[in-house]
Design an enzyme around this catalytic site. Structure first.
Site: not given
Ligand SMILES: CC(C)(COP(=O)(O)OP(=O)(O)OC[C@H]1O[C@@H](n2cnc3c(N)ncnc32)[C@H](O)[C@@H]1OP(=O)(O)O)[C@@H](O)C(=O)NCCC(=O)NCCS
Length: 419
Positions: A299, A355
């Site tokens: 998140h 979710d």
């Molecule tokens: C929610 C989400 C979009 C947030 O994106 P964001 O704020 O850009 O998060 P980041 O990509 O900066 O995440 C930080 C780190 O955690 C990792 N990470 C974040 N969510 C992850 C996941 N679901 N699975 C694996 N790794 C994850 C990222 O790859 C990143 O790693 P890095 O620093 O080595 O590149 C992201 O966590 C995600 O895609 N989650 C899966 C989809 C989901 O469940 N969405 C519902 C949200 S309520």
């Protein structure tokens, strides 16, 4: 009160007590108490760290894992409130008196039926082959064309539209669920609660009280969540003084994506793909190797266990006991949760979000997977409209900048001289 309904409320109370013990703290000073414009913040890509406005609607403390609507914590609301009351709270800023709640419920019920033409148009479109979120987005757009008040953009006029939309999104989502299956849409039953009616219009069966209560809890949990992508979308659209229907249809479009509300559906596809608890570890290893995101985790704001997941997990546990297939799914989920928390939780503060367990709850309630994200929309419309109205009262059009990284001076080459 039915014993199972009481058990649901007890589960939420226990989750709340445990959360409070683990997360008690002070609010973050930089995100509470007011803004002196212009404000200096550190910005990351995707507007990370940006402050869009002041609000009294809700607060998410991502470090501690708090969620508050108008000062009331989500555990109290989930245990003691209803979707109707929570929507009133979000829209009007205070808990209603009994009379105010009765009047609000009546207004919602009176507004639930949708014009027949909207349903006829949905039937004439490829609704059974389209994602239900696309059908819902289109339905709201059509609804806007049929409302003569749609172009009035005062706070008072838009508040009336907000109430209509909170009422009608459940009816529209119910109709979409039915049309997808080739069944006839069902009229709302004024004797039922909003959650009960929504279930009834989706499934065609009068809901059992525990399922009605759990749907009510799910609607409360999803109603508002700060400046997330879909909420911000609705506010950006409305900030040009467009109209509430355009704003909400845009919000539905944003919520649909798998990085946002669409994740609840994807979680179930992943759990189905994993297939059994023994496959969780190798599946997760492969996901890490291929840098595949694990749906339902991570998140932008929460760097702690999402309070909504603290409620949905034990509810999924309770409901899945009724059916061995659902139980297996729950066991897979718990194992994945443990592995991800132990690894990504420690390394990157990635924990389950709302979710992750919601889909298991909905599957155990007999709802088809593609309808999971529309449930989110049926709830979030309260938060969307409340925030749109709050911003409208102090409106300033949203207009960020991008930093140009292309060439500045190019000589225009006539087409016949280009290679
Ligand atoms: C929610 C989400 C979009 C947030 O994106 P964001 O704020 O850009 O998060 P980041 O990509 O900066 O995440 C930080 C780190 O955690 C990792 N990470 C974040 N969510 C992850 C996941 N679901 N699975 C694996 N790794 C994850 C990222 O790859 C990143 O790693 P890095 O620093 O080595 O590149 C992201 O966590 C995600 O895609 N989650 C899966 C989809 C989901 O469940 N969405 C519902 C949200 S309520």
């Amino acid at each position: 009160m039915n014993d199972d309904v009481k058990k649901v409320n007890d589960i939420i109370r226990e989750a709340g007590i445990k959360a409070l013990q683990e997360t008690d703290s002070e609010p973050e000073p930089q995100l509470t108490g007011g803004v002196q414009w212009p404000v200096s913040v550190q910005l990351g890509r995707g507007l990370e760290g940006a402050i869009a406005c002041e609000t009294t609607i809700g607060y998410v403390n991502g470090t501690k894992g708090w969620l508050i609507y108008r000062g009331y914590n989500i555990f109290d609301l989930a245990e003691k409130s209803s979707f109707e009351e929570t929507s009133y709270l979000l829209l009007f800023g205070k808990l209603p008196t009994q009379q105010e709640l009765d009047d609000f419920k009546k207004k919602l019920k009176d507004n639930m039926p949708v014009p027949k033409q909207v349903v006829d148009i949905l039937k004439s479109l490829p609704t059974s082959k389209t994602h239900p979120m696309s059908a819902l987005r289109t339905a709201v757009s059509i609804l806007g064309m049929m409302d003569e008040t749609a172009e009035q953009t005062t706070v008072e006029a838009e508040r009336e539209v907000a109430i209509k939309l909170i009422a009608q999104l459940a009816t529209l989502a119910g109709a979409v669920a039915r049309i997808r299956k080739g069944a006839e849409p069902i009229e709302p039953d004024p004797a039922l609660s909003h959650a009960g009616n929504f279930l009834y219009m989706m499934t065609g069966e009068k809901p059992d009280p525990v399922l009605e209560r759990i749907m009510d809890v799910a609607l409360i949990l999803h109603a508002d969540h700060g400046m997330n992508a879909s909420t911000f979308t609705t506010m950006v659209v409305n900030s040009s003084l467009s109209d509430m229907y355009s704003s909400i249809s845009a919000g539905i479009g944003s919520l649909k994506g798998p990085l946002h509300g669409g994740a609840n559906e994807r979680v179930l596809y992943d759990l189905d793909e994993i297939g059994s608890p023994e496959n969780v570890e190798p599946w997760f290893r492969k996901a890490r190797e291929t840098k595949r995101k694990v749906m339902g985790f991570g998140h932008r704001v929460y760097k702690a266990y999402d309070p909504r997941a603290r409620i949905l997990k034990p509810l999924a546990d309770m409901l899945s006991e009724r059916n061995p297939e659902h139980r297996k799914l729950f066991e897979i989920a718990v194992k994945l949760d443990d592995i991800v928390c132990a690894e990504l939780g420690k390394e990157k503060k990635v924990f389950p979000n709302v979710d992750f367990y919601s889909g298991i709850v909905y599957r155990a309630m007999g709802i088809e997977t593609p309808m999971f994200t529309p449930i989110f929309a049926v709830s979030r419309v309260s938060g969307w409209t409340a925030r749109v109205l709050e911003y409208l009262a102090q409106n300033r059009i949203f207009r960020p900048r991008a930093v140009y990284v292309g060439p500045i001076k190019q000589d225009y080459v006539p087409i016949e001289q280009r290679s």
